[in-house]
Design a protein around this motif. Sequence first.
Motif, PDB file in Angstrom:
ATOM      1  N   HIS A   1     -21.191 -19.743  20.698  1.00 30.00           N
ATOM      2  CA  HIS A   1     -22.003 -19.966  19.500  1.00 30.00           C
ATOM      3  C   HIS A   1     -21.566 -21.295  18.892  1.00 30.00           C
ATOM      4  CE1 HIS A   1     -23.766 -15.954  19.169  1.00 30.00           C
ATOM      5  NE2 HIS A   1     -22.589 -15.452  19.471  1.00 30.00           N
TER       6      HIS A   1
ATOM      7  N   CYS B   1     -18.505 -16.315  22.556  1.00 27.26           N
ATOM      8  CA  CYS B   1     -19.182 -15.108  22.087  1.00 27.26           C
ATOM      9  C   CYS B   1     -18.460 -13.884  22.632  1.00 27.26           C
ATOM     10  CB  CYS B   1     -20.638 -15.091  22.550  1.00 27.26           C
ATOM     11  SG  CYS B   1     -21.478 -13.570  22.056  1.00 27.26           S
ATOM     12  N   ASN B   2     -18.249 -12.904  21.753  1.00 32.77           N
ATOM     13  CA  ASN B   2     -17.570 -11.661  22.152  1.00 32.77           C
ATOM     14  C   ASN B   2     -18.453 -10.770  22.971  1.00 32.77           C
ATOM     15  OD1 ASN B   2     -15.198 -12.100  20.729  1.00 32.77           O
ATOM     16  ND2 ASN B   2     -16.141 -11.405  18.814  1.00 32.77           N
TER      17      ASN B   2
ATOM     18  N   HIS C   1     -28.347 -11.731  20.345  1.00 30.79           N
ATOM     19  CA  HIS C   1     -28.062 -11.363  18.965  1.00 30.79           C
ATOM     20  C   HIS C   1     -27.960 -12.617  18.115  1.00 30.79           C
ATOM     21  CE1 HIS C   1     -24.209 -11.956  21.021  1.00 30.79           C
ATOM     22  NE2 HIS C   1     -23.783 -12.465  19.883  1.00 30.79           N
TER      23      HIS C   1
ATOM     24  N   GLU D   1     -16.672 -12.839  14.684  1.00 32.03           N
ATOM     25  CA  GLU D   1     -18.106 -12.608  14.862  1.00 32.03           C
ATOM     26  C   GLU D   1     -18.474 -11.209  14.384  1.00 32.03           C
ATOM     27  OE1 GLU D   1     -19.547 -13.539  18.740  1.00 32.03           O
ATOM     28  OE2 GLU D   1     -21.596 -12.971  18.218  1.00 32.03           O
TER      29      GLU D   1
END
Length: 168
Positions: free
Chosen positions: A93, A104-105, A111, A126
């Motif tokens: 991100h 990003c996790n 999303h 996040e």
Amino acid sequence: MYKLMPTTPLACRPHDHANCVAGALAEADALCARQGVRLTELRRRVLELVWQSHKPLGAYDILAVLSEADGRRAAPPTVYRALDFLLENGLVHRIASLNAFVGCNNPEHAHEGQFLICRACHTAIELEQPAISQAIVAGAEGVGFVVETQTVEVVGLCAACAPKQREA
Ligand SMILES: [Zn+2]
Ligand SMILES: [Zn+2]
Ligand SMILES: [Zn+2]
């Protein structure tokens, strides 16, 4: 001394970060294979650098590591293209307020990014709260605005830093 809340995110607790990096790279390999896109060696290396911590990293920091540690002559456009690829595929991100990128996790599903950014240690946490994005869309609709992308960036103190600030 302070006690961390049980819900303190991993990013704010001492943890084996090598696991985070290995997990993120394995997930990226699987995701790119499924989508039939190429995670080239450079793209993978850039992703690994973005994941070097839970703090957003700027493109120039990435370039510096590439040229110093790896001894590559990566031109800025090459790194920007690699970052664009990672963004398009939801692997990182962009944190606009810091002009930086964070891994990003949960790249498995689309999303909207919501981030809590610690002003003391710069860790970005996040959040995934569909209610927030829905409220933004509803508010925008109310003024006839069509939302295309939204990234919510919230500045404050993380669970590890807030107690220290209170003590100080
Ligand atoms: Zn970690
Ligand atoms: Zn994400
Ligand atoms: Zn912090």
